[in-house]
Design a protein around this motif. Sequence first.
Motif: not given
Length: 413
Positions: A1-8, A75-87
């Motif tokens: 499992m990759n625990f790093e966020y992607n570059d985008n 056009g973000l996935s749920n996984l991409e949006y998660a840390p942004l929503c947290e902020i």
Amino acid sequence: MNFEYNDNTTALMDRLNTFMDKEVYPIEQEYIKSVEQAENRWQTPAIMESLKAKAKEAGLWNLFLPNEYLPLGAGLSNLEYAPLCEIMGRVPFSAEIFNCSAPDTGNMEVLAKYGSETQRKTWLEPLLAGDIRSAFAMTEPEVASSDATNIETAIRREGDEYVINGRKWYTSGAMNTNCKVMIVMGKTDFDAPRHQQQSQILVPMDTPGVTVVRPMAAMGYFDEPIGHAEVLFDNVRVPADHLIHGEGRGFEVAQGRLGPGRIHHCMRLIGCAQRALDMACSRVDSRIAFGRPLAKQQSVRESIASMYCEIEQARLLTLKAADKMDRYGNKVARDLIAAIKIVAPAMACRVIDASIQMHGAAGTSQDLPLAAMYAYARTIRLADGPDQVHMMQLGKNLIAETAASRRNEVPSD
């Protein structure tokens, strides 16, 4: 499992954090005071409109809408949006700045996924532009609305119109002066099979027969300028084309709406909890009691450690649920969505409560965001389904899955 966020995601997190540092945290108390001192407490302050314009210009707009809704959203996935929503969750009002606040996000998802071309043109486009706000009316005071089949609001077809009669409360968003439309859930056929009785329909706020009875407080907070309302529908008539996705499709629409909505609340609550922990760490390092900093007290250190562990556990479960939603869809991810909806609000309540304790009287005051955060977290233990309903359903699913697995086992020789 990759625990790093992607570059985008990492790039967007950097931009969002920069925006929060420059534009939001410095005016947090100013915004709160502008609401408190406003002639109309349900009128969105001008400072919010200014911040929204800056967010649009910065490309931090409609981040919640995933790939299938391009070009409407980011056009973000749920996984991409998660840390942004947290902020965004670190400041209770900030999601609106980026057009990512409830109930508008859920309503926009409904209209994008299930709305007709006319419905999208009339309501989705101005919502996406941030020109109007909306409300969601499901909960009723006279029935246990945790079981949505209990809902009694009637939506009756008469010719080219539907006539709506009923009473709702905790209708999120309905107090705001810029709220122009509600999505209302009610029954179009009381005799149909249990989960085919419900429908959802668009009701403009200025429709004759719609009465906003009163604002509803949640844990003593009225959540100005957005608010939650008790709303009476007395022979409210709307055109038949205001029905969303057809009669008897209300539960289908609700499930499409609530999957992402539930996890968005969890994401925001992790942001609340993380900020509460950050504030606690700063507080105990500088506050002197009994001749030494609170940070020297063993019980305080243990509480800080426990808070950190709880947040990390909830964050990882949220990301796992988001990833499964992206890979396999909301239905397949239902157990993880239920799990995080059980875990995150309760976690946030405990962490924020511990931070309040470390702040003493100040933690309960209007000078800090902690009390409002706690009220939000406690309310979400009920909103979008109470803990007990999610635990009941999750337990049922797990038992059924285990039983099915046993039946499919091949006996050994």
